[in-house]
Design an enzyme around this catalytic site. Structure first.
Site, PDB file in Angstrom:
ATOM      1  N   ARG A  23      18.197  33.002   3.835  1.00 31.43           N
ATOM      2  CA  ARG A  23      17.535  32.088   4.967  1.00 31.43           C
ATOM      3  C   ARG A  23      15.896  31.698   4.539  1.00 31.43           C
ATOM      4  O   ARG A  23      15.410  31.032   5.197  1.00 31.43           O
ATOM      5  CB  ARG A  23      17.571  32.514   6.236  1.00 31.43           C
ATOM      6  CG  ARG A  23      18.890  32.884   6.610  1.00 31.43           C
ATOM      7  CD  ARG A  23      19.122  33.597   8.109  1.00 31.43           C
ATOM      8  NE  ARG A  23      18.706  34.826   7.697  1.00 31.43           N
ATOM      9  CZ  ARG A  23      18.405  36.007   8.603  1.00 31.43           C
ATOM     10  NH1 ARG A  23      18.467  35.648   9.902  1.00 31.43           N
ATOM     11  NH2 ARG A  23      17.957  37.064   8.146  1.00 31.43           N
ATOM     12  N   GLU A  28       5.904  41.271   9.105  1.00 29.81           N
ATOM     13  CA  GLU A  28       4.944  41.560  10.071  1.00 29.81           C
ATOM     14  C   GLU A  28       3.778  41.548   9.556  1.00 29.81           C
ATOM     15  O   GLU A  28       3.279  42.434   8.537  1.00 29.81           O
ATOM     16  CB  GLU A  28       5.158  43.028  10.912  1.00 29.81           C
ATOM     17  CG  GLU A  28       6.663  43.137  11.414  1.00 29.81           C
ATOM     18  CD  GLU A  28       6.652  44.504  12.106  1.00 29.81           C
ATOM     19  OE1 GLU A  28       6.284  45.596  11.445  1.00 29.81           O
ATOM     20  OE2 GLU A  28       7.533  44.659  13.088  1.00 29.81           O
ATOM     21  N   GLN A  47     -10.461  37.643  18.138  1.00 28.22           N
ATOM     22  CA  GLN A  47     -10.653  36.040  17.938  1.00 28.22           C
ATOM     23  C   GLN A  47      -9.930  35.918  16.609  1.00 28.22           C
ATOM     24  O   GLN A  47      -9.951  36.508  15.607  1.00 28.22           O
ATOM     25  CB  GLN A  47     -12.211  36.058  17.731  1.00 28.22           C
ATOM     26  CG  GLN A  47     -12.215  34.435  17.645  1.00 28.22           C
ATOM     27  CD  GLN A  47     -13.598  33.931  17.638  1.00 28.22           C
ATOM     28  OE1 GLN A  47     -14.435  34.580  18.450  1.00 28.22           O
ATOM     29  NE2 GLN A  47     -14.040  32.952  16.885  1.00 28.22           N
ATOM     30  N   ASP A  48      -8.925  34.843  16.506  1.00 31.09           N
ATOM     31  CA  ASP A  48      -8.477  34.380  15.411  1.00 31.09           C
ATOM     32  C   ASP A  48      -8.945  33.129  15.129  1.00 31.09           C
ATOM     33  O   ASP A  48      -9.335  32.088  15.940  1.00 31.09           O
ATOM     34  CB  ASP A  48      -6.725  34.132  15.611  1.00 31.09           C
ATOM     35  CG  ASP A  48      -5.999  35.324  15.719  1.00 31.09           C
ATOM     36  OD1 ASP A  48      -6.774  36.509  15.455  1.00 31.09           O
ATOM     37  OD2 ASP A  48      -4.841  35.250  15.519  1.00 31.09           O
ATOM     38  N   ASN A  49      -9.321  32.662  13.955  1.00 32.33           N
ATOM     39  CA  ASN A  49      -9.931  31.471  13.344  1.00 32.33           C
ATOM     40  C   ASN A  49      -8.865  31.023  12.120  1.00 32.33           C
ATOM     41  O   ASN A  49      -8.069  31.691  11.441  1.00 32.33           O
ATOM     42  CB  ASN A  49     -11.029  31.776  12.723  1.00 32.33           C
ATOM     43  CG  ASN A  49     -12.214  32.173  13.586  1.00 32.33           C
ATOM     44  OD1 ASN A  49     -12.162  32.031  14.918  1.00 32.33           O
ATOM     45  ND2 ASN A  49     -13.164  33.121  13.234  1.00 32.33           N
ATOM     46  N   HIS A  62     -20.320  34.445   3.997  1.00 31.89           N
ATOM     47  CA  HIS A  62     -20.812  34.754   5.299  1.00 31.89           C
ATOM     48  C   HIS A  62     -20.631  35.828   6.072  1.00 31.89           C
ATOM     49  O   HIS A  62     -19.806  36.660   5.447  1.00 31.89           O
ATOM     50  CB  HIS A  62     -20.204  33.706   6.305  1.00 31.89           C
ATOM     51  CG  HIS A  62     -19.999  32.175   5.815  1.00 31.89           C
ATOM     52  ND1 HIS A  62     -18.875  31.330   6.022  1.00 31.89           N
ATOM     53  CD2 HIS A  62     -21.088  31.391   5.476  1.00 31.89           C
ATOM     54  CE1 HIS A  62     -19.354  30.210   5.631  1.00 31.89           C
ATOM     55  NE2 HIS A  62     -20.690  30.211   5.126  1.00 31.89           N
ATOM     56  N   LYS A  72     -13.214  41.549   9.596  1.00 35.66           N
ATOM     57  CA  LYS A  72     -12.263  40.407   9.447  1.00 35.66           C
ATOM     58  C   LYS A  72     -10.719  40.968   8.581  1.00 35.66           C
ATOM     59  O   LYS A  72     -10.825  41.633   7.913  1.00 35.66           O
ATOM     60  CB  LYS A  72     -12.960  39.425   8.640  1.00 35.66           C
ATOM     61  CG  LYS A  72     -14.002  38.675   9.371  1.00 35.66           C
ATOM     62  CD  LYS A  72     -14.603  37.687   8.435  1.00 35.66           C
ATOM     63  CE  LYS A  72     -15.803  37.090   9.187  1.00 35.66           C
ATOM     64  NZ  LYS A  72     -16.493  36.008   8.452  1.00 35.66           N
ATOM     65  N   HIS A 119     -18.403  37.628   3.242  1.00 36.55           N
ATOM     66  CA  HIS A 119     -17.002  37.001   3.029  1.00 36.55           C
ATOM     67  C   HIS A 119     -16.909  35.648   2.481  1.00 36.55           C
ATOM     68  O   HIS A 119     -17.784  34.804   3.031  1.00 36.55           O
ATOM     69  CB  HIS A 119     -15.918  37.026   3.914  1.00 36.55           C
ATOM     70  CG  HIS A 119     -14.751  36.400   3.887  1.00 36.55           C
ATOM     71  ND1 HIS A 119     -14.586  35.283   4.445  1.00 36.55           N
ATOM     72  CD2 HIS A 119     -13.644  36.996   3.058  1.00 36.55           C
ATOM     73  CE1 HIS A 119     -13.351  35.053   4.381  1.00 36.55           C
ATOM     74  NE2 HIS A 119     -12.893  35.734   3.327  1.00 36.55           N
ATOM     75  N   TYR A 132      -8.039  34.013   9.747  1.00 38.73           N
ATOM     76  CA  TYR A 132      -8.654  35.470   9.892  1.00 38.73           C
ATOM     77  C   TYR A 132      -8.663  35.790  11.085  1.00 38.73           C
ATOM     78  O   TYR A 132      -9.046  35.119  12.403  1.00 38.73           O
ATOM     79  CB  TYR A 132     -10.004  35.392   8.761  1.00 38.73           C
ATOM     80  CG  TYR A 132     -10.812  34.522   9.287  1.00 38.73           C
ATOM     81  CD1 TYR A 132     -12.158  34.716  10.052  1.00 38.73           C
ATOM     82  CD2 TYR A 132     -10.600  33.198   8.692  1.00 38.73           C
ATOM     83  CE1 TYR A 132     -13.036  33.731  10.205  1.00 38.73           C
ATOM     84  CE2 TYR A 132     -11.897  32.176   8.752  1.00 38.73           C
ATOM     85  CZ  TYR A 132     -12.781  32.384   9.851  1.00 38.73           C
ATOM     86  OH  TYR A 132     -13.994  31.590   9.854  1.00 38.73           O
ATOM     87  N   GLU A 143     -25.257  34.520  12.913  1.00 41.45           N
ATOM     88  CA  GLU A 143     -24.479  34.256  11.618  1.00 41.45           C
ATOM     89  C   GLU A 143     -25.533  34.262  10.403  1.00 41.45           C
ATOM     90  O   GLU A 143     -26.730  33.817  10.618  1.00 41.45           O
ATOM     91  CB  GLU A 143     -23.661  32.921  11.895  1.00 41.45           C
ATOM     92  CG  GLU A 143     -24.734  31.640  11.686  1.00 41.45           C
ATOM     93  CD  GLU A 143     -23.877  30.346  11.712  1.00 41.45           C
ATOM     94  OE1 GLU A 143     -22.762  30.536  11.768  1.00 41.45           O
ATOM     95  OE2 GLU A 143     -24.578  29.289  12.083  1.00 41.45           O
ATOM     96  N   LYS A 169     -25.574  23.449   4.579  1.00 44.41           N
ATOM     97  CA  LYS A 169     -25.934  25.091   4.953  1.00 44.41           C
ATOM     98  C   LYS A 169     -25.605  26.122   3.920  1.00 44.41           C
ATOM     99  O   LYS A 169     -26.578  26.931   3.682  1.00 44.41           O
ATOM    100  CB  LYS A 169     -25.336  25.177   6.410  1.00 44.41           C
ATOM    101  CG  LYS A 169     -25.884  26.428   6.923  1.00 44.41           C
ATOM    102  CD  LYS A 169     -25.155  26.675   8.282  1.00 44.41           C
ATOM    103  CE  LYS A 169     -23.840  27.032   8.422  1.00 44.41           C
ATOM    104  NZ  LYS A 169     -23.483  27.471  10.017  1.00 44.41           N
ATOM    105  N   ASP A 170     -24.486  26.388   3.380  1.00 39.97           N
ATOM    106  CA  ASP A 170     -24.065  27.249   2.436  1.00 39.97           C
ATOM    107  C   ASP A 170     -24.866  27.151   0.959  1.00 39.97           C
ATOM    108  O   ASP A 170     -25.314  28.128   0.512  1.00 39.97           O
ATOM    109  CB  ASP A 170     -22.514  27.240   2.113  1.00 39.97           C
ATOM    110  CG  ASP A 170     -21.767  27.948   3.061  1.00 39.97           C
ATOM    111  OD1 ASP A 170     -22.363  28.250   4.304  1.00 39.97           O
ATOM    112  OD2 ASP A 170     -20.718  27.972   2.993  1.00 39.97           O
TER     113      ASP A 170
END
Length: 185
Positions: A23, A28, A47-49, A62, A72, A119, A132, A143, A169-170
């Protein structure tokens, strides 16, 4: 779940147990008590992004500064990236060093990054869906980052600099030699 230590203290590769049959597969991706037991990391994710990017995109490097640091747990749902972690903790034996690992929707690997580790990632597939978990909320006032193109970091990108797609910005992030790290080991 299998946990693999890297050369940077606290940065860990997580390999989930995958059950495959005709299938498809099941795994997990995160079980808090197992994660804590196997890694020794007592984190609670709040928090999940998610980001979606095309080939050549580079995001990072970052971090969030104290008191809003973020640990993270990152992974790729589809596509493939080269993921980078850079140790920014003063007093760490690996300060300024990096590790890289290929994360993809096929290999299901995850990377855990503790507080004080910057990261970023480079997209090497046509498209990539990246997600993440963070143990603290996003705070624009906290930040920061380090320039992934800094030769002092020794990062080899998987494509020519001219192919790289980065945010304005980066591109302006500082080099590590002028960076005054707020993190301690």
């Amino acid at each position: 779940m299998k946990v693999i230590d890297t050369v940077i203290p606290g940065v860990k590769i997580i390999e989930p147990h995958i059950i495959r049959d005709q299938r498809g597969y099941f795994c997990e991706t995160f079980v808090e008590k197992e994660f804590q037991r196997l890694t020794g990391c007592d984190v609670r994710f709040v928090q999940d992004n998610e980001s979606y990017s095309q080939y050549g995109v580079i995001r990072g490097l970052h971090f969030q500064a104290p008191p809003m640091c973020q640990a993270k747990l990152v992974r790729v749902l589809s596509g493939e990236v080269i993921d980078y972690a850079v140790d920014l903790r003063k007093g760490s034996p690996t300060y300024g060093q990096h590790v890289s690992v290929t994360l993809s929707g096929d290999n299901h690997l995850q990377l855990f990054l503790p507080h004080g580790v910057a990261h970023g990632f480079a997209v090497v597939s046509e498209k990539a869906l990246f997600t993440y978990k963070c143990d603290n909320y996003y705070s624009p006032a906290h930040e920061g980052g380090i320039n992934i193109f800094d030769p002092a970091l020794g990062i080899t990108l998987p494509f020519a600099d001219s192919e790289a797609i980065t945010s304005p910005k980066d591109k302006l992030l500082p080099m590590i030699e002028v960076f005054d790290s707020p993190f301690k080991f």
